[in-house]
Write a protein that holds these residues in place. Sequence first.
Motif, PDB file in Angstrom:
ATOM      1  N   LEU A 184      -7.948  -9.804   3.027  1.00 24.56           N
ATOM      2  CA  LEU A 184      -7.066  -8.721   3.493  1.00 24.56           C
ATOM      3  C   LEU A 184      -7.305  -7.432   2.736  1.00 24.56           C
ATOM      4  CD1 LEU A 184      -3.488 -10.147   4.149  1.00 24.56           C
ATOM      5  CD2 LEU A 184      -5.159  -9.309   5.775  1.00 24.56           C
ATOM      6  N   TYR A 185      -7.792  -7.554   1.502  1.00 28.22           N
ATOM      7  CA  TYR A 185      -7.987  -6.359   0.684  1.00 28.22           C
ATOM      8  C   TYR A 185      -9.465  -6.022   0.540  1.00 28.22           C
ATOM      9  CZ  TYR A 185      -3.035  -6.504  -0.254  1.00 28.22           C
ATOM     10  OH  TYR A 185      -1.674  -6.478  -0.100  1.00 28.22           O
ATOM     11  N   GLY A 186     -10.274  -6.567   1.476  1.00 28.83           N
ATOM     12  CA  GLY A 186     -11.700  -6.293   1.438  1.00 28.83           C
ATOM     13  C   GLY A 186     -11.992  -4.859   1.817  1.00 28.83           C
ATOM     14  N   ASP A 246       0.825  -1.204   0.000  1.00 24.54           N
ATOM     15  CA  ASP A 246       0.000   0.000   0.000  1.00 24.54           C
ATOM     16  C   ASP A 246       0.859   1.253   0.000  1.00 24.54           C
ATOM     17  OD1 ASP A 246      -1.765  -1.993   0.528  1.00 24.54           O
ATOM     18  OD2 ASP A 246      -2.869  -0.918   2.078  1.00 24.54           O
ATOM     19  N   LEU A 247       2.072   1.127   0.583  1.00 26.27           N
ATOM     20  CA  LEU A 247       2.908   2.304   0.787  1.00 26.27           C
ATOM     21  C   LEU A 247       3.675   2.673  -0.470  1.00 26.27           C
ATOM     22  CD1 LEU A 247       4.298   1.068   4.176  1.00 26.27           C
ATOM     23  CD2 LEU A 247       2.483   2.712   3.852  1.00 26.27           C
ATOM     24  N   ASP A 263      -8.597  -2.264   7.869  1.00 25.36           N
ATOM     25  CA  ASP A 263      -7.629  -1.261   8.327  1.00 25.36           C
ATOM     26  C   ASP A 263      -6.231  -1.866   8.275  1.00 25.36           C
ATOM     27  OD1 ASP A 263      -6.143   0.618   9.561  1.00 25.36           O
ATOM     28  OD2 ASP A 263      -7.289   0.663  11.437  1.00 25.36           O
ATOM     29  N   PRO A 264      -5.341  -1.306   7.435  1.00 22.77           N
ATOM     30  CA  PRO A 264      -3.984  -1.874   7.336  1.00 22.77           C
ATOM     31  C   PRO A 264      -3.279  -1.899   8.688  1.00 22.77           C
ATOM     32  CG  PRO A 264      -4.309  -0.132   5.711  1.00 22.77           C
ATOM     33  CD  PRO A 264      -5.527  -0.147   6.566  1.00 22.77           C
ATOM     34  N   ARG A 289      -0.859  -5.246  12.862  1.00 22.29           N
ATOM     35  CA  ARG A 289      -0.733  -5.596  14.272  1.00 22.29           C
ATOM     36  C   ARG A 289      -0.663  -7.115  14.426  1.00 22.29           C
ATOM     37  NH1 ARG A 289      -1.835  -6.352  18.864  1.00 22.29           N
ATOM     38  NH2 ARG A 289      -3.790  -7.460  18.621  1.00 22.29           N
ATOM     39  N   ARG A 290      -1.333  -7.824  13.547  1.00 17.94           N
ATOM     40  CA  ARG A 290      -1.338  -9.289  13.620  1.00 17.94           C
ATOM     41  C   ARG A 290      -0.227  -9.911  12.806  1.00 17.94           C
ATOM     42  NH1 ARG A 290      -6.206  -7.244  14.043  1.00 17.94           N
ATOM     43  NH2 ARG A 290      -7.715  -8.163  15.471  1.00 17.94           N
ATOM     44  N   ILE A 291       0.214  -9.166  11.764  1.00 19.95           N
ATOM     45  CA  ILE A 291       1.208  -9.711  10.852  1.00 19.95           C
ATOM     46  C   ILE A 291       2.435  -8.800  10.862  1.00 19.95           C
ATOM     47  CG2 ILE A 291       1.630 -10.490   8.505  1.00 19.95           C
ATOM     48  CD1 ILE A 291      -1.491 -10.583   8.217  1.00 19.95           C
TER      49      ILE A 291
END
Lengths: 359, 288
Positions: free
Chosen positions: B97-99, B79-80, B103-104, B109-111
């Motif tokens: 993940l891209y739904g 995204d960056l 929130d990225p 936070r999880r990955i």
Amino acid sequence: MTSAHTASAPAEAEPQLQTPLTHRSLPRRAAPAVLLVALLAGLGLRLAGLALAWSAILAAVGYTVAIYSWSRAVEGTRKAFDRMVTAIVTSAFLLALLPLVSVLWTVVDRGSGRFDSEFFSYSMRGIVGEGGGAHHAIIGTLIVTGIAALISVPVGMLTAIYLVEYGRGRLARYITFFVDVMTGVPSIVAGLFAYALFELFYEAGVRMGIMGSVALSVLMIPIVVRSTEEMLKLVPNELREASYALAVPKWRTILRVVLPTAVAGIATGITLAIARVIGETAPLLVTAGVTASDNFNPFDGRMATLSVFSYNEYRSPGVPPEPSFDRAWAAALTLILIVMLLNLVARLISRLFAPKTRA
Amino acid sequence: MATGLSTHVTARRRPRRTRTLPDLAPVVFGLARLQVSYGRHRAVRDVTMTVHEREITALIGPSGCGKSTVLRSLNRMNDLVPGARVSGRVTYRGHDLYGPGVDPIEVRRRIGMVFQRPTPFAKSIYDNVAYGPRAAAGRRGRLRKAELDDRVEEALTGAALWDEVKDKLKSSGLALSGGQQQRLCIARAIAVRPDVMLMDEPCSALDPVATAKIEDLMLRLRHEMTIVIVTHHMHQAARVSDRTAFFTADTDSEGERHGRLVEYDATEKIFNRPADRRTEDYISGRFG
């Protein structure tokens, strides 16, 4: 094998090289000797009645030509060229240093006469002739420049953060363009802008300290934007990515990683920007104005500043004029000292805030 | 170190070679026809694979084959990059993940992720590790000092760095050696307590001793989290990973290079009995 090698080496016939590894060279003290001769020749010309500047120039040219020809005859063209360029570069350096030393010397020489306690504790209120001081102007300069910094630093830094971290496309391009344009605005135009702006709210001929601050901000903002922008660009993108990968939002990344990493450079840039505007005269003349009295309220009436004070003492001296001239030089010296102090503070700040790299 | 030059030998020596890899482990990532483009250039296309819980999945392949791009699409780091576009489907534990509305920040936070070059912040060792938890706490009240201390110790212990730095937590993270810096970065990522750790060539800037330490660390971390590692070092993939995906780059008719997935299987199979000719050529050192 090795011992035989070293032992028999001198005895063996050295293989013939096409060109030797060594060159003939000038004696070690050749350059100082030629320089001494050139200086003595210059002194002779001076004593013979030639102007000082011409004597110095002729001595420099004489040295360059002499060392080049001698070296060329003995050492060859490459070394001779090296010696010539060394002479030219050194001369250019001395030439560039000359005005700096001259200004500093003149200001210290003439300014130290009135650099006394009275100068720092009295205003010019009711002073005719000798005595008096620049207390009002020093305070005025600090207030006007301080407020200018208070306006410019947040605006400039936030602009730079926008440009580096967020700005994409047209708006960012326009802002960059106008910052460039602002860098080139003549200082008197900034002063007239501030005057015109405040005239909309007050009567014609209005003079206030804050007007001076606004005028200086116009000059200062682009410098702050530029220097902050450069410093933020130096922060490696990897650090930003590392922060994002820890689930840290962008605003917090900027606040906690990007700015702390760049803070030393930003602080230096801001200090240099302050040093750049603190000596401005023209914009302050038309905004903060001229006064002989203390005025600590930037929102009410004229406010003296050191540069304007110095200018005014020189432009309209009393009779006799000498006390006024002395005060003008002392004010100039004070200004230079303030700028030097600012530079020291900048170094201190950048040392204190510098990101920790050592244990 | 008798790691051997032959990957076959290395592979056979690993004690957990007997560990069978049934597809029973829950799926962490599901990639379906993933395609990532930078501007008009398609960096990688048509990747379909699954990543399983508490396994180490290695992505290998020659430079420019898109393995890092795939890795970066797993926690939305792409995204960056301006102009980056992801199509196809990437699910994390069944969630797209891209739904819309994802929130990225929550994803990352999880990955967590560790990068090729160690990137300690210009802060103390303690503040480096506490950085993630503090930011997370910023959203739901402050973290107490004792709690934060525990988190820092836990993370540094987890990254096998605690004993080396416990007496100098206040000194700068930049004063550490390269291998220590990388372990500091791993500790920093652990401190957020992620479910998955992505590692983008984490050892390529390190010497063999530091590399061995990081590899040991990965094998220990595998008990607590899922790890996906990109490496251009085949022996490393053979040593640590459970599954290996081999990528390569195709050049199309217009001369553009696109990365694609060639083969994905248990590491033992990839290194001993690869199904695809290109995989065999690559791991036997015939190209790449």
